[in-house]
Design a protein around this motif. Structure first.
Motif, PDB file in Angstrom:
ATOM      1  N   SER A   1       0.832  -1.299  -0.041  1.00  0.00           N
ATOM      2  CA  SER A   1      -0.015  -0.003   0.095  1.00  0.00           C
ATOM      3  C   SER A   1       1.126   1.377   0.013  1.00  0.00           C
ATOM      4  N   ARG A   2       1.992   1.378   0.636  1.00  0.00           N
ATOM      5  CA  ARG A   2       2.914   2.343   0.735  1.00  0.00           C
ATOM      6  C   ARG A   2       3.186   2.636  -0.867  1.00  0.00           C
ATOM      7  N   ILE A   3       3.807   1.663  -1.580  1.00  0.00           N
ATOM      8  CA  ILE A   3       4.095   1.781  -2.943  1.00  0.00           C
ATOM      9  C   ILE A   3       3.334   2.404  -3.573  1.00  0.00           C
ATOM     10  N   ILE A   4       2.193   1.911  -3.393  1.00  0.00           N
ATOM     11  CA  ILE A   4       0.688   2.588  -4.326  1.00  0.00           C
ATOM     12  C   ILE A   4       0.590   3.927  -3.959  1.00  0.00           C
ATOM     13  N   GLU A   5       0.608   4.470  -2.744  1.00  0.00           N
ATOM     14  CA  GLU A   5       0.499   5.585  -2.274  1.00  0.00           C
ATOM     15  C   GLU A   5       1.713   6.882  -2.907  1.00  0.00           C
ATOM     16  N   PHE A   6       2.731   5.973  -2.914  1.00  0.00           N
ATOM     17  CA  PHE A   6       4.149   6.742  -3.505  1.00  0.00           C
ATOM     18  C   PHE A   6       3.836   6.965  -5.028  1.00  0.00           C
ATOM     19  N   TYR A   7       3.221   6.142  -5.729  1.00  0.00           N
ATOM     20  CA  TYR A   7       3.202   6.510  -7.164  1.00  0.00           C
ATOM     21  C   TYR A   7       1.675   7.113  -7.627  1.00  0.00           C
ATOM     22  N   SER A   8       0.916   7.187  -6.536  1.00  0.00           N
ATOM     23  CA  SER A   8      -0.457   7.882  -6.927  1.00  0.00           C
ATOM     24  C   SER A   8      -0.132   9.449  -6.477  1.00  0.00           C
TER      25      SER A   8
END
Length: 192
Positions: A183-190
């Motif tokens: 979820s942190r990776i998705i937050e980073f790219y969003s």
């Protein structure tokens, strides 16, 4: 074909996780540091890239593909990375490391459904059979790796007699043996 070629053990110590699955990777001390929220997101992204041995440009394509689905983006990202041919060759035990598995694919030792595939990023579909080439079955290193590795993953089937394996279902996030908070990776790219 580009691939990460930097100092593996130094990267593993900085991330605090043995992403390269090498017995000596974390022998020396792990670097502990206080991270901001952005730093934590960046670290999770670097861990996932390290687990699968890919560079930023290719990783970004996987993330954007996952973000454009209606399902859980983090789970889709990990599923797509897990279904890479070089990774499944490693998980089945043909190669003792991901780098060795990748080299086996590039050098043409692996067949998918009877066809030689030499592209490490090839996405394996459910039901595809991954087999060691007939002439490569004489190589002692390949035989030893494949027979000595036990399979503890439920989405793969292994046939030791025929030097083959099969992807039997989509990898669930819980079954994938990596230590990442997706979820942190998705937050980073969003944010970008």
């Amino acid at each position: 074909m580009a691939r990460p070629m930097g100092p593996r053990f130094k990267i593993a110590r900085r991330l605090g996780v043995n992403v390269f699955n090498h017995p000596k990777a974390l022998k020396r001390g792990v670097k502990n540091q206080k991270l901001s929220e952005y730093g934590k997101q960046l670290q999770e992204k670097q861990k996932l890239k390290g687990y699968y041995g890919i560079l930023e440009k290719q990783f970004r394509r996987y993330v954007h593909e996952a973000l454009n689905t209606r399902e859980n983006s983090g789970e889709i990202l990990v599923q797509n990375l897990e279904r890479r041919l070089d990774n499944l060759v490693y998980r089945l035990g043909f190669g003792s490391t991901l780098r060795q598995a990748r080299q086996m694919v590039v050098h043409g030792h692996i067949l998918v459904n009877g066809k030689k595939i030499d592209i490490p990023s090839y996405r394996v579909n459910i039901g595809d059979a991954i087999t060691l080439m007939e002439k490569s079955r004489k190589n002692e290193l390949f035989i030893e790796n494949f027979q000595s590795t036990s399979l503890s993953i439920d989405y793969l089937e292994k046939d030791i007699e025929n030097f083959s394996g099969k992807l039997v279902k989509k990898p669930s996030r819980e079954a994938v043996p990596i230590d990442v908070i997706d979820s942190r990776i998705i937050e980073f790219y969003s944010k970008n």
